[in-house]
Design an enzyme around this catalytic site. Structure first.
Site, PDB file in Angstrom:
ATOM      1  N   SER A 225       4.933   4.379   0.999  1.00  0.00           N
ATOM      2  CA  SER A 225       4.071   3.262   0.610  1.00  0.00           C
ATOM      3  C   SER A 225       3.266   2.802   1.811  1.00  0.00           C
ATOM      4  O   SER A 225       3.828   2.327   2.805  1.00  0.00           O
ATOM      5  CB  SER A 225       4.913   2.092   0.094  1.00  0.00           C
ATOM      6  OG  SER A 225       4.109   0.929   0.059  1.00  0.00           O
TER       7      SER A 225
ATOM      8  N   HIS B 241       1.845   6.330  -1.927  1.00  0.00           N
ATOM      9  CA  HIS B 241       2.045   5.217  -2.857  1.00  0.00           C
ATOM     10  C   HIS B 241       1.151   4.069  -2.398  1.00  0.00           C
ATOM     11  O   HIS B 241       1.270   3.590  -1.268  1.00  0.00           O
ATOM     12  CB  HIS B 241       3.519   4.825  -2.856  1.00  0.00           C
ATOM     13  CG  HIS B 241       3.882   3.739  -3.815  1.00  0.00           C
ATOM     14  ND1 HIS B 241       4.119   3.978  -5.156  1.00  0.00           N
ATOM     15  CD2 HIS B 241       4.045   2.405  -3.643  1.00  0.00           C
ATOM     16  CE1 HIS B 241       4.434   2.835  -5.756  1.00  0.00           C
ATOM     17  NE2 HIS B 241       4.377   1.850  -4.856  1.00  0.00           N
TER      18      HIS B 241
ATOM     19  N   ASP C 105      -0.150   0.390  -3.029  1.00  0.00           N
ATOM     20  CA  ASP C 105       0.229  -0.861  -3.695  1.00  0.00           C
ATOM     21  C   ASP C 105      -0.969  -1.784  -3.844  1.00  0.00           C
ATOM     22  O   ASP C 105      -1.484  -2.322  -2.871  1.00  0.00           O
ATOM     23  CB  ASP C 105       1.326  -1.570  -2.887  1.00  0.00           C
ATOM     24  CG  ASP C 105       2.674  -0.896  -3.027  1.00  0.00           C
ATOM     25  OD1 ASP C 105       3.116  -0.689  -4.178  1.00  0.00           O
ATOM     26  OD2 ASP C 105       3.280  -0.555  -1.992  1.00  0.00           O
TER      27      ASP C 105
ATOM     28  N   MET D  52      -2.240  -5.277  -5.228  1.00  0.00           N
ATOM     29  CA  MET D  52      -1.738  -6.604  -5.638  1.00  0.00           C
ATOM     30  C   MET D  52      -2.904  -7.575  -5.758  1.00  0.00           C
ATOM     31  O   MET D  52      -3.798  -7.585  -4.913  1.00  0.00           O
ATOM     32  CB  MET D  52      -0.755  -7.141  -4.592  1.00  0.00           C
ATOM     33  CG  MET D  52       0.393  -6.192  -4.275  1.00  0.00           C
ATOM     34  SD  MET D  52       1.587  -6.991  -3.198  1.00  0.00           S
ATOM     35  CE  MET D  52       2.622  -5.579  -2.739  1.00  0.00           C
TER      36      MET D  52
ATOM     37  N   HIS E 223       0.081   1.887  -7.590  1.00  0.00           N
ATOM     38  CA  HIS E 223       1.022   0.957  -8.229  1.00  0.00           C
ATOM     39  C   HIS E 223       0.280  -0.355  -8.452  1.00  0.00           C
ATOM     40  O   HIS E 223       0.062  -1.124  -7.528  1.00  0.00           O
ATOM     41  CB  HIS E 223       2.237   0.785  -7.302  1.00  0.00           C
ATOM     42  CG  HIS E 223       3.259  -0.180  -7.805  1.00  0.00           C
ATOM     43  ND1 HIS E 223       4.286  -0.646  -7.017  1.00  0.00           N
ATOM     44  CD2 HIS E 223       3.424  -0.759  -9.030  1.00  0.00           C
ATOM     45  CE1 HIS E 223       5.030  -1.489  -7.731  1.00  0.00           C
ATOM     46  NE2 HIS E 223       4.529  -1.579  -8.940  1.00  0.00           N
TER      47      HIS E 223
ATOM     48  N   MET F  91      -0.049  -3.741  -9.328  1.00  0.00           N
ATOM     49  CA  MET F  91       0.625  -5.031  -9.521  1.00  0.00           C
ATOM     50  C   MET F  91      -0.453  -6.081  -9.800  1.00  0.00           C
ATOM     51  O   MET F  91      -0.720  -6.980  -9.004  1.00  0.00           O
ATOM     52  CB  MET F  91       1.461  -5.365  -8.285  1.00  0.00           C
ATOM     53  CG  MET F  91       2.725  -4.506  -8.197  1.00  0.00           C
ATOM     54  SD  MET F  91       3.501  -4.544  -6.582  1.00  0.00           S
ATOM     55  CE  MET F  91       2.526  -3.281  -5.758  1.00  0.00           C
TER      56      MET F  91
ATOM     57  N   MET G  65      11.495  -0.761 -10.542  1.00  0.00           N
ATOM     58  CA  MET G  65      11.446  -1.541  -9.299  1.00  0.00           C
ATOM     59  C   MET G  65      12.862  -1.875  -8.841  1.00  0.00           C
ATOM     60  O   MET G  65      13.684  -2.349  -9.627  1.00  0.00           O
ATOM     61  CB  MET G  65      10.666  -2.850  -9.507  1.00  0.00           C
ATOM     62  CG  MET G  65       9.162  -2.687  -9.667  1.00  0.00           C
ATOM     63  SD  MET G  65       8.329  -1.825  -8.319  1.00  0.00           S
ATOM     64  CE  MET G  65       8.666  -2.912  -6.918  1.00  0.00           C
TER      65      MET G  65
ATOM     66  N   GLY H  42       5.926  -7.383  -4.711  1.00  0.00           N
ATOM     67  CA  GLY H  42       5.116  -8.335  -3.953  1.00  0.00           C
ATOM     68  C   GLY H  42       5.104  -8.092  -2.458  1.00  0.00           C
ATOM     69  O   GLY H  42       4.077  -8.303  -1.820  1.00  0.00           O
TER      70      GLY H  42
ATOM     71  N   GLY I 292       6.723  -5.685   1.068  1.00  0.00           N
ATOM     72  CA  GLY I 292       7.517  -4.605   1.639  1.00  0.00           C
ATOM     73  C   GLY I 292       8.703  -5.196   2.402  1.00  0.00           C
ATOM     74  O   GLY I 292       8.783  -6.405   2.626  1.00  0.00           O
ATOM     75  N   GLY I 293       9.628  -4.323   2.766  1.00  0.00           N
ATOM     76  CA  GLY I 293      10.713  -4.734   3.640  1.00  0.00           C
ATOM     77  C   GLY I 293      11.804  -5.580   3.011  1.00  0.00           C
ATOM     78  O   GLY I 293      12.586  -6.209   3.717  1.00  0.00           O
TER      79      GLY I 293
ATOM     80  N   ASP J 226      11.268   2.132  -6.270  1.00  0.00           N
ATOM     81  CA  ASP J 226      10.384   1.499  -5.286  1.00  0.00           C
ATOM     82  C   ASP J 226      10.979   0.170  -4.830  1.00  0.00           C
ATOM     83  O   ASP J 226      11.175  -0.727  -5.645  1.00  0.00           O
ATOM     84  CB  ASP J 226       9.007   1.277  -5.946  1.00  0.00           C
ATOM     85  CG  ASP J 226       7.988   0.622  -5.027  1.00  0.00           C
ATOM     86  OD1 ASP J 226       8.230   0.550  -3.804  1.00  0.00           O
ATOM     87  OD2 ASP J 226       6.934   0.194  -5.554  1.00  0.00           O
ATOM     88  N   GLY J 227      11.218   0.106  -3.527  1.00  0.00           N
ATOM     89  CA  GLY J 227      11.706  -1.140  -2.947  1.00  0.00           C
ATOM     90  C   GLY J 227      13.040  -0.968  -2.255  1.00  0.00           C
ATOM     91  O   GLY J 227      14.044  -0.658  -2.895  1.00  0.00           O
ATOM     92  N   GLY J 228      13.032  -1.108  -0.941  1.00  0.00           N
ATOM     93  CA  GLY J 228      14.276  -1.055  -0.180  1.00  0.00           C
ATOM     94  C   GLY J 228      14.884   0.326  -0.014  1.00  0.00           C
ATOM     95  O   GLY J 228      16.044   0.452   0.381  1.00  0.00           O
TER      96      GLY J 228
ATOM     97  N   GLY K 243       8.425   2.394   2.148  1.00  0.00           N
ATOM     98  CA  GLY K 243       7.392   1.817   3.001  1.00  0.00           C
ATOM     99  C   GLY K 243       7.890   1.593   4.403  1.00  0.00           C
ATOM    100  O   GLY K 243       7.641   2.392   5.307  1.00  0.00           O
TER     101      GLY K 243
HETATM  102  C1  DX5 Z   1       6.643  -3.874  -3.243  1.00  0.00           C
HETATM  103  C2  DX5 Z   1       5.891  -2.589  -3.267  1.00  0.00           C
HETATM  104  C3  DX5 Z   1       6.557  -1.489  -2.565  1.00  0.00           C
HETATM  105  C4  DX5 Z   1       6.763  -1.730  -1.092  1.00  0.00           C
HETATM  106  C5  DX5 Z   1       8.035  -1.048  -0.705  1.00  0.00           C
HETATM  107  O1  DX5 Z   1       6.044  -4.763  -4.113  1.00  0.00           O
HETATM  108  O2  DX5 Z   1       5.699  -2.174  -4.603  1.00  0.00           O
HETATM  109  O3  DX5 Z   1       5.880  -0.272  -2.783  1.00  0.00           O
HETATM  110  O4  DX5 Z   1       5.734  -1.244  -0.286  1.00  0.00           O
HETATM  111  O5  DX5 Z   1       8.326  -1.356   0.620  1.00  0.00           O
HETATM  112  P1  DX5 Z   1       9.750  -1.057   1.238  1.00  0.00           P
HETATM  113  O6  DX5 Z   1       9.994   0.402   1.139  1.00  0.00           O
HETATM  114  O7  DX5 Z   1       9.615  -1.534   2.644  1.00  0.00           O
HETATM  115  O8  DX5 Z   1      10.744  -1.860   0.444  1.00  0.00           O
HETATM  116 ZN    ZN Z   2       4.971  -0.145  -4.940  1.00  0.00          ZN
END
Ligand code: DX5
Ligand code: ZN
Length: 246
Positions: free
Chosen positions: A9, A34, A36, A38, A75, A77, A168, A173, A175-176, A202-204, A224
């Site tokens: 990401s 990927h 993102d 938003m 993605h 959002m 998800m 919303g 990263g990290g 996706d996420g964590g 990400g």
């Molecule tokens: C969050 C995004 C993710 C994000 C993931 O809303 O959709 O794609 O970048 O980031 P990490 O891998 O750091 O959780």
């Molecule tokens: Zn994403």
């Protein structure tokens, strides 16, 4: 399960050097990027729009096949997913992944356009994305159960079937954030029902969480901060791939 696909990401990349970051990540072994998107309504954060996607597209070779290397996995959002389909096709999006919640209109957006989008069923949106020549994905937030997608996935008409489902594993919303293992039963259930479905998480995701996600049946792995924050991103990408293919 279908083949492992690693999709870093770029939300965690250096935005001042995004083109180079994208091409570097592909050369470090990534399959997809990927991306993102938003809108500050569907999620409480803003990223970037079509002009930025167009610019970074020119730094990455287009995929030569469906789901191939260099696929731009967008993605979305955003509260009005139907409104942006053509724009994102025009700037080189290959896979348009909208949120189920936005398609059925449970988002917070209140504009007249959003209101008309509320009547657009996910099925029509998948068809529309396909008509525009992109792959279609459907994403679910943690609060949304996956059984709402079964009918869609089992649509008689292939034009109405999504090419991918995104589960998800954080609240969308930012990263990290911390990986939510509570979402894995959704992946398990989807995999049990649909052996050939592309299931993205996706996420964590990172070295510490990939095994759980892979065991549950995910084959498309977004990461990400784990990739862009690593000293050796190529090593992390390889590790994610190995764990997913196993
Ligand atoms: C969050 C995004 C993710 C994000 C993931 O809303 O959709 O794609 O970048 O980031 P990490 O891998 O750091 O959780
Ligand atoms: Zn994403």
């Amino acid at each position: 399960a279908p083949k492992a696909i690693i999709a870093p990401s770029i939300l965690s990349a250096d935005f001042a050097d995004l083109g180079a970051a994208c091409s570097r990540t592909i050369s470090q072994g990534a399959d997809w990027l990927h991306v993102d998107i938003m809108d500050g309504h569907f999620v409480p954060n803003l990223t970037f729009g079509p002009p930025v996607v167009a610019k970074i597209r020119s730094h990455v070779d287009r995929p030569t096949e469906h789901h191939g290397k260099g696929t731009f996995d967008c993605h979305m959002m955003i509260a009005e997913p139907k409104k942006w389909v053509k724009e994102f096709k025009a700037v080189g999006c290959d896979l348009y992944c909208f949120h189920y919640e936005a398609a059925v209109g449970s988002s917070a957006a209140e504009s007249p356009e959003a209101k008309s989008d509320r009547t657009t069923s996910p099925r029509e949106l998948v068809r529309y994305v396909h008509e525009q020549g992109m792959l279609a994905g459907v994403a679910v937030k943690p609060a949304t159960p996956v059984d709402v997608l079964f009918e869609l996935i089992e649509s008689e008409d292939p034009a109405e079937r999504p090419d991918m489902v995104l589960v998800m594993t954080v609240e969308p919303g930012f990263g990290g954030q911390k990986f939510m293992a509570s979402e894995l039963p959704k992946v398990q259930e989807l995999r049990k029902r649909y052996p050939d479905l592309n299931i993205e998480v996706d996420g964590g995701l990172g070295p510490g969480t990939i095994d759980q996600a892979a065991d549950a049946g995910a084959n498309v792995i977004v990461a990400g901060s784990a990739v862009f924050g690593a000293k050796d991103p190529a090593e992390v990408i390889a590790l994610l791939r190995e764990a997913t293919a196993a």
